[in-house]
Write an enzyme that holds these catalytic residues in place. Structure first.
Site, PDB file in Angstrom:
ATOM      1  N   ASP A   1       0.854  -1.185   0.000  1.00 44.20           N
ATOM      2  CA  ASP A   1       0.000   0.000   0.000  1.00 44.20           C
ATOM      3  C   ASP A   1       0.895   1.241   0.000  1.00 44.20           C
ATOM      4  O   ASP A   1       2.105   1.142   0.144  1.00 44.20           O
ATOM      5  CB  ASP A   1      -0.929  -0.028   1.210  1.00 44.20           C
ATOM      6  CG  ASP A   1      -0.149  -0.072   2.493  1.00 44.20           C
ATOM      7  OD1 ASP A   1       0.381   0.967   2.905  1.00 44.20           O
ATOM      8  OD2 ASP A   1      -0.024  -1.169   3.083  1.00 44.20           O
ATOM      9  N   SER A   2       0.281   2.398  -0.141  1.00 43.38           N
ATOM     10  CA  SER A   2       1.060   3.631  -0.274  1.00 43.38           C
ATOM     11  C   SER A   2       1.596   4.125   1.058  1.00 43.38           C
ATOM     12  O   SER A   2       2.486   4.951   1.119  1.00 43.38           O
ATOM     13  CB  SER A   2       0.172   4.722  -0.856  1.00 43.38           C
ATOM     14  OG  SER A   2      -0.828   5.056   0.103  1.00 43.38           O
ATOM     15  N   GLY A   3       1.037   3.630   2.139  1.00 44.14           N
ATOM     16  CA  GLY A   3       1.417   4.117   3.461  1.00 44.14           C
ATOM     17  C   GLY A   3       0.505   5.225   3.957  1.00 44.14           C
ATOM     18  O   GLY A   3       0.434   5.497   5.144  1.00 44.14           O
ATOM     19  N   GLY A   4      -0.197   5.855   3.048  1.00 40.84           N
ATOM     20  CA  GLY A   4      -1.018   7.007   3.416  1.00 40.84           C
ATOM     21  C   GLY A   4      -2.187   6.665   4.314  1.00 40.84           C
ATOM     22  O   GLY A   4      -2.443   7.340   5.299  1.00 40.84           O
ATOM     23  N   PHE A   5      -2.859   5.588   4.001  1.00 41.64           N
ATOM     24  CA  PHE A   5      -4.058   5.221   4.749  1.00 41.64           C
ATOM     25  C   PHE A   5      -3.734   4.940   6.212  1.00 41.64           C
ATOM     26  O   PHE A   5      -4.400   5.448   7.118  1.00 41.64           O
ATOM     27  CB  PHE A   5      -4.723   3.996   4.107  1.00 41.64           C
ATOM     28  CG  PHE A   5      -5.932   3.519   4.845  1.00 41.64           C
ATOM     29  CD1 PHE A   5      -7.111   4.258   4.811  1.00 41.64           C
ATOM     30  CD2 PHE A   5      -5.904   2.342   5.581  1.00 41.64           C
ATOM     31  CE1 PHE A   5      -8.233   3.828   5.498  1.00 41.64           C
ATOM     32  CE2 PHE A   5      -7.024   1.911   6.263  1.00 41.64           C
ATOM     33  CZ  PHE A   5      -8.189   2.655   6.230  1.00 41.64           C
TER      34      PHE A   5
ATOM     35  N   ASP B   1      -2.966   8.237  -2.174  1.00 40.24           N
ATOM     36  CA  ASP B   1      -4.202   8.958  -2.423  1.00 40.24           C
ATOM     37  C   ASP B   1      -4.561   9.783  -1.194  1.00 40.24           C
ATOM     38  O   ASP B   1      -4.014   9.582  -0.118  1.00 40.24           O
ATOM     39  CB  ASP B   1      -5.346   8.004  -2.823  1.00 40.24           C
ATOM     40  CG  ASP B   1      -5.591   6.905  -1.790  1.00 40.24           C
ATOM     41  OD1 ASP B   1      -4.759   6.744  -0.871  1.00 40.24           O
ATOM     42  OD2 ASP B   1      -6.610   6.210  -1.902  1.00 40.24           O
TER      43      ASP B   1
ATOM     44  N   GLN C   1     -11.385   7.361  -6.332  1.00 37.62           N
ATOM     45  CA  GLN C   1     -12.022   7.954  -5.156  1.00 37.62           C
ATOM     46  C   GLN C   1     -13.345   8.597  -5.564  1.00 37.62           C
ATOM     47  O   GLN C   1     -13.863   8.323  -6.627  1.00 37.62           O
ATOM     48  CB  GLN C   1     -11.071   8.996  -4.539  1.00 37.62           C
ATOM     49  CG  GLN C   1      -9.822   8.390  -3.923  1.00 37.62           C
ATOM     50  CD  GLN C   1     -10.120   7.600  -2.650  1.00 37.62           C
ATOM     51  OE1 GLN C   1     -11.194   7.687  -2.085  1.00 37.62           O
ATOM     52  NE2 GLN C   1      -9.139   6.812  -2.210  1.00 37.62           N
TER      53      GLN C   1
ATOM     54  N   GLY D   1     -11.979   4.207  -1.016  1.00 38.80           N
ATOM     55  CA  GLY D   1     -12.931   5.076  -0.330  1.00 38.80           C
ATOM     56  C   GLY D   1     -14.234   4.419   0.058  1.00 38.80           C
ATOM     57  O   GLY D   1     -15.192   5.087   0.409  1.00 38.80           O
TER      58      GLY D   1
ATOM     59  N   ASP E   1      -8.840  -7.455  -0.349  1.00 36.65           N
ATOM     60  CA  ASP E   1      -8.002  -7.622   0.832  1.00 36.65           C
ATOM     61  C   ASP E   1      -8.818  -7.162   2.025  1.00 36.65           C
ATOM     62  O   ASP E   1      -9.755  -6.387   1.885  1.00 36.65           O
ATOM     63  CB  ASP E   1      -6.776  -6.717   0.766  1.00 36.65           C
ATOM     64  CG  ASP E   1      -7.125  -5.302   1.187  1.00 36.65           C
ATOM     65  OD1 ASP E   1      -7.754  -4.595   0.394  1.00 36.65           O
ATOM     66  OD2 ASP E   1      -6.813  -4.912   2.328  1.00 36.65           O
TER      67      ASP E   1
ATOM     68  N   CYS F   1     -13.604 -28.977   5.370  1.00 37.33           N
ATOM     69  CA  CYS F   1     -12.434 -28.144   5.086  1.00 37.33           C
ATOM     70  C   CYS F   1     -11.181 -29.018   5.019  1.00 37.33           C
ATOM     71  O   CYS F   1     -11.000 -29.928   5.823  1.00 37.33           O
ATOM     72  CB  CYS F   1     -12.287 -27.076   6.174  1.00 37.33           C
ATOM     73  SG  CYS F   1     -10.842 -26.030   5.967  1.00 37.33           S
TER      74      CYS F   1
ATOM     75  N   CYS G   1      -8.044 -27.806   5.212  1.00 43.70           N
ATOM     76  CA  CYS G   1      -6.875 -27.055   5.690  1.00 43.70           C
ATOM     77  C   CYS G   1      -6.105 -27.864   6.731  1.00 43.70           C
ATOM     78  O   CYS G   1      -6.625 -28.817   7.307  1.00 43.70           O
ATOM     79  CB  CYS G   1      -7.308 -25.702   6.255  1.00 43.70           C
ATOM     80  SG  CYS G   1      -7.810 -25.737   7.985  1.00 43.70           S
TER      81      CYS G   1
ATOM     82  N   CYS H   1      -8.041 -28.294  10.094  1.00 42.55           N
ATOM     83  CA  CYS H   1      -9.192 -29.207  10.084  1.00 42.55           C
ATOM     84  C   CYS H   1      -8.784 -30.651   9.818  1.00 42.55           C
ATOM     85  O   CYS H   1      -9.466 -31.576  10.235  1.00 42.55           O
ATOM     86  CB  CYS H   1     -10.238 -28.727   9.076  1.00 42.55           C
ATOM     87  SG  CYS H   1     -11.004 -27.179   9.598  1.00 42.55           S
TER      88      CYS H   1
ATOM     89  N   HIS I   1      -6.914 -21.758   9.426  1.00 40.51           N
ATOM     90  CA  HIS I   1      -8.210 -22.191   8.882  1.00 40.51           C
ATOM     91  C   HIS I   1      -8.932 -21.023   8.201  1.00 40.51           C
ATOM     92  O   HIS I   1      -9.470 -21.170   7.102  1.00 40.51           O
ATOM     93  CB  HIS I   1      -9.101 -22.785   9.982  1.00 40.51           C
ATOM     94  CG  HIS I   1     -10.531 -22.891   9.550  1.00 40.51           C
ATOM     95  ND1 HIS I   1     -10.991 -23.945   8.803  1.00 40.51           N
ATOM     96  CD2 HIS I   1     -11.568 -22.029   9.686  1.00 40.51           C
ATOM     97  CE1 HIS I   1     -12.274 -23.734   8.511  1.00 40.51           C
ATOM     98  NE2 HIS I   1     -12.644 -22.578   9.039  1.00 40.51           N
TER      99      HIS I   1
HETATM  100 ZN    ZN Z   1     -10.131 -25.662   8.113  1.00 34.80          ZN
END
Ligand code: ZN
Ligand code: NAG
Ligand code: NAG
Length: 403
Positions: free
Chosen positions: A106-110, A160, A203, A230, A280, A318, A320, A323, A348
């Site tokens: 990320d830009s770091g701004g947020f 931004d 934005q 935004g 994300d 699942c 994973c 599990c 998980h």
């Molecule tokens: Zn799992």
């Protein structure tokens, strides 16, 4: 069938060589292959946060084992400590983390605006006092790109001017036009356009005209991809999905779209339907201490007494590592004495998100995405009366009916 598989060739540096893309002719829904420097990313994709500090309880090896093709690095934290010089010496963030796949920074701004109280935004950049030594620091678009160039991420985000999605009025307009000017400064500052893909961030808050103006301006620039910014800041869901639709309607089809800050399963499914590719969200790893785990029927709180003698896996379907190895009863017992339980649930949770995205992709490629959505909703909610109205409306606009 309305589903069309196409071969797009050499459109941008992100869709670098020819990439496989499946578009639906009737809806904005799609599945793509993004050729990024460290490996091909299959979309739709969820990108977990992969840097020290934020990624509580999971190692890069485990992330790799889960089949994660791209994760997030945190520019603000890494830019402050250990600092870009050390990371550059370690062969960039990939070398520093020992992560072989793609990274998005990320830009770091947020972070700055949300974490540091004494920040001030001017045309120059974001000015703030370092929380480490109190020194005044200016994060300009050029500075943000210089840090991200040192980190060597595969996808970089423009700096931004961030305003909360619930703010209205002239401040939103100022921030939108400033973000466009900052985009140009970021493009000019990128030293590695051949291997570091700079994404613009759309934005405009919840103001349709302003967002459209921002889309018009930013899509004139030849950037490799676009983020929808935004949103996800506490606005009404009705406003949220309409702004997402407005954005995907006007973004070029042949470039990736990254919807920032979205990670709840229902939101992911609806926004894939609306034509977003990348997502994300920090939440799957954030509130780990409560012992809650994601499952197709919502969530399961392992600390509840009812699981003390339950020998099933968190989700019996699942695959994973958690599990496959551990029961609800074991995790319940472990939770009382050991943070390792959180670690197992984090694995998980991330696996759940990645698997959800992979199943969506497969259903798009097979031309049965609407069925996937109907099955998903049926499992998630006890009855159709409980389907969130906004999701039903949003899916309706792309002809996915739920009943
Ligand atoms: Zn799992
Ligand atoms: C939805 O279906 C209707 C009727 O079949 C069609 O006219 C319309 O173009 C479709 N809209 C979308 C967005 O697919
Ligand atoms: C897993 O996801 C749930 C649902 O958002 C969250 O509440 C929980 O804190 C997460 N657990 C861990 C250990 O990451």
């Amino acid at each position: 069938s309305p589903w069309l598989a196409t071969q797009t060739s050499h459109l941008t540096s992100t869709f670098r060589s020819s990439s496989f893309v499946v578009f639906c002719l009737l809806t904005p829904t799609r599945a793509c292959d993004l050729k990024l420097p460290h490996c091909t990313v299959s979309t739709p994709v969820f990108m977990p946060v992969g840097t020290q500090g934020t990624m509580k309880g999971i190692t890069v090896d485990q992330l790799d084992d889960l089949g994660c093709q791209i994760c997030l690095g945190n520019t603000y934290h890494l830019g402050m400590r250990p600092g870009p010089e050390l990371i550059e010496k370690a062969n960039g963030l990939h070398g520093f983390m020992n992560w072989k796949r793609n990274l998005l920074t990320d830009s770091g701004g947020f972070q700055m605006v949300s974490l540091v109280e004494l920040s001030e935004v001017t045309e120059e950049g974001v000015k703030f006092k370092s929380p480490y030594d109190g020194k005044e620091i200016l994060l300009s678009p050029e500075q943000s790109i210089a840090i991200q160039n040192s980190l060597g991420s595969d996808i970089m985000m423009q700096l931004d001017d961030v305003v909360s999605s619930t703010v209205t009025g002239p401040r939103v307009e100022e921030a939108t036009w400033r973000s466009i000017r900052w985009l140009d400064r970021c493009i000019a500052a990128n030293k590695n356009p051949d291997r570091q893909n700079l994404f613009a961030i759309i934005q405009g808050g919840l103001n349709a005209e302003l967002r459209k103006a921002c889309l018009d301006e930013m899509t004139k620039r030849d950037v490799p991809g676009f983020a929808i910014g935004g949103l996800s800041g506490g606005e009404e869901k009705d406003d949220f999905w309409r702004m997402v639709t407005l954005s995907t309607d006007h973004l070029p089809r042949e470039k990736p779209r990254y919807l920032m800050g979205v990670g709840y399963a229902v939101d992911l499914v609806v926004c894939v339907a609306l034509g977003c590719d990348m997502f994300d969200c920090v939440f799957p790893t954030r509130t780990a201490r409560f012992g809650s785990a994601l499952v197709p029927w919502g969530s399961l709180t392992i600390t509840k007494k009812q699981f003390a003698k339950d020998l099933q896996a968190i989700d019996p379907d699942c695959q994973c590592p958690t599990c496959r190895r551990h029961s609800r009863a074991y995790l319940h017992a472990l939770f009382k004495s050991d943070t390792a339980a959180m670690h197992h649930i984090t694995i998980h949770n991330i696996s759940y998100q990645l698997t959800l995205m992979r199943s969506m992709r497969q259903s798009i490629i097979d031309g049965r995405f609407p069925d996937f959505v109907r099955t998903f909703m049926k499992r998630m909610f006890p009855s159709p009366e409980q389907y969130p109205g906004w999701a039903v409306d949003a899916l309706g606009t792309v002809n996915i009916t739920l009943n």
